[in-house]
Design a protein around this motif. Structure first.
Motif, PDB file in Angstrom:
ATOM      1  N   ASN A 195       1.517   3.859  -3.320  1.00  0.00           N
ATOM      2  CA  ASN A 195       1.199   5.280  -3.228  1.00  0.00           C
ATOM      3  C   ASN A 195       2.415   6.164  -3.459  1.00  0.00           C
ATOM      4  O   ASN A 195       2.304   7.244  -4.060  1.00  0.00           O
ATOM      5  CB  ASN A 195       0.548   5.578  -1.880  1.00  0.00           C
ATOM      6  N   PHE A 203      -8.047  -2.722  -1.610  1.00  0.00           N
ATOM      7  CA  PHE A 203      -7.095  -1.683  -1.996  1.00  0.00           C
ATOM      8  C   PHE A 203      -7.187  -1.423  -3.493  1.00  0.00           C
ATOM      9  O   PHE A 203      -7.236  -0.276  -3.951  1.00  0.00           O
ATOM     10  CB  PHE A 203      -5.687  -2.107  -1.586  1.00  0.00           C
ATOM     11  N   PHE A 211       0.843  -1.195   0.000  1.00  0.00           N
ATOM     12  CA  PHE A 211       0.000   0.000   0.000  1.00  0.00           C
ATOM     13  C   PHE A 211       0.879   1.247   0.000  1.00  0.00           C
ATOM     14  O   PHE A 211       0.679   2.176  -0.801  1.00  0.00           O
ATOM     15  CB  PHE A 211      -0.904  -0.018   1.227  1.00  0.00           C
ATOM     16  N   TRP A 235      -8.894   2.196   3.313  1.00  0.00           N
ATOM     17  CA  TRP A 235      -7.855   3.122   2.845  1.00  0.00           C
ATOM     18  C   TRP A 235      -7.524   4.128   3.952  1.00  0.00           C
ATOM     19  O   TRP A 235      -6.351   4.353   4.271  1.00  0.00           O
ATOM     20  CB  TRP A 235      -8.348   3.830   1.587  1.00  0.00           C
ATOM     21  N   GLU A 287     -10.453   0.560  -4.301  1.00  0.00           N
ATOM     22  CA  GLU A 287     -10.398   1.976  -3.970  1.00  0.00           C
ATOM     23  C   GLU A 287      -9.381   2.715  -4.836  1.00  0.00           C
ATOM     24  O   GLU A 287      -9.630   3.859  -5.258  1.00  0.00           O
ATOM     25  CB  GLU A 287     -10.062   2.160  -2.493  1.00  0.00           C
ATOM     26  N   LEU A 288      -8.261   2.091  -5.111  1.00  0.00           N
ATOM     27  CA  LEU A 288      -7.266   2.727  -5.970  1.00  0.00           C
ATOM     28  C   LEU A 288      -7.847   2.987  -7.349  1.00  0.00           C
ATOM     29  O   LEU A 288      -7.680   4.076  -7.912  1.00  0.00           O
ATOM     30  CB  LEU A 288      -6.020   1.841  -6.077  1.00  0.00           C
ATOM     31  N   ASN A 314      -4.007   4.423   6.129  1.00  0.00           N
ATOM     32  CA  ASN A 314      -3.255   5.667   6.209  1.00  0.00           C
ATOM     33  C   ASN A 314      -2.997   6.060   7.657  1.00  0.00           C
ATOM     34  O   ASN A 314      -1.910   6.534   8.014  1.00  0.00           O
ATOM     35  CB  ASN A 314      -4.020   6.788   5.506  1.00  0.00           C
TER      36      ASN A 314
END
Length: 286
Positions: free
Chosen positions: A123, A174, A119, A274, A177-178, A278
């Protein structure tokens, strides 16, 4: 029906690909085949010496770089050193059903290797990616359950297989959402999922479930297991596609676009995961 194989890979000359965990198993096969097709393949590995020996004599262009996805310092150093376009990022590194352990960052080793580290890496590298991100997941994501209040197994009693299943479901969410964020931003970059089925590699062979050792007729050999990753990385599939074996239960066979489990299509949960991720690792993405 024609079965897709690595012989059908397109010409990848001029393309740059990062494959994590590429020192052995599916990652090494994936790297080998992409290089054979002309790609400049960067192997992100913990043991650079072992990786150099593994690719010695193979045709193609290989670049061996140090990367331990379970160590966020290593992840950030790898990303900080990157420059230039990155056509394809393949998040392949993973572990399965291992005993409880904490990293130097204090994170659960299995979760950070399979999900949290990739993740962060994705990013940090996303601004360089021109084509797609491929996330290697597992059919066992269908059995996964995620506790947003305890992603890192601090409160619950740790269970190696449950942690594995949850991490692979997290990977699927993931990707969802990405892709949603990429689409909203008008980006042409795609997020794609790949499941090798159950492949007879060192990753699964040590699992206490013992499925690989007892039921080999249900499994893929490593060469065929890698085909789903290669297909997901090179074929024209829609964003958030799930590529897996075409056989019964998605356990073995040749690659085909299939459908992820229902829990992996929960957009609300994907957004919440997500945000929780974070919060766990420090804000690395919006």
């Amino acid at each position: 029906m024609t079965k897709w194989t690595a012989n059908e890979l397109p010409d990848l000359t001029g393309r740059t690909v990062v494959v994590t965990g590429a020192g052995r198993g599916l990652g090494l096969i994936t790297a080998r085949e992409l290089a054979r097709a002309g790609a400049h393949v960067v192997l992100g590995v913990r043991d650079t010496g072992k990786a150099r020996r593994a690719v010695a004599g193979l045709p193609g262009i290989f670049d061996i770089r140090s990367l331990d996805v379970s160590d966020l310092k290593s992840v950030r150093a790898f990303a900080d050193s990157w420059s230039g376009d990155l056509d394809i990022l393949i998040n392949n590194a993973g572990v399965m059903d291992i005993p409880a352990a904490r990293t130097a960052d204090g994170l659960d080793l299995q979760t950070v290797t399979n999900y949290t580290g990739p993740f962060v890496l994705t990013n940090l590298l996303l601004e360089y990616v021109t084509d797609r991100v491929v996330h290697v997941t597992s059919q066992l994501h269908r059995q996964g359950k995620i506790d947003l209040t305890d992603l890192d197994w601090r409160r619950r009693k740790y269970n190696g297989m449950r942690a594995y299943e949850a991490s692979k479901l997290a990977v699927v969410l993931f990707s969802l959402e990405l892709q949603s964020q990429l689409t909203a931003a008008g980006s042409r970059v795609r997020s794609v999922l790949a499941s090798p089925g159950i492949a007879r590699t060192a990753l699964a062979a040590h699992s206490r479930s013992n499925v690989v050792n007892r039921f080999t007729f249900l499994t893929n050999d490593p060469e065929r297991g890698a085909l789903s990753v290669l297909y997901a990385a090179t074929q024209d599939v829609p964003g958030n596609s799930y590529v897996g074996p075409d056989g019964l239960g998605g356990l073995r066979g040749y690659p085909a676009v299939r459908r992820q489990g229902k829990a992996g299509l929960d957009q609300v949960m994907a957004g919440r995961l997500w945000d929780a991720t974070n919060e766990l690792v420090g804000a690395v993405a919006s």
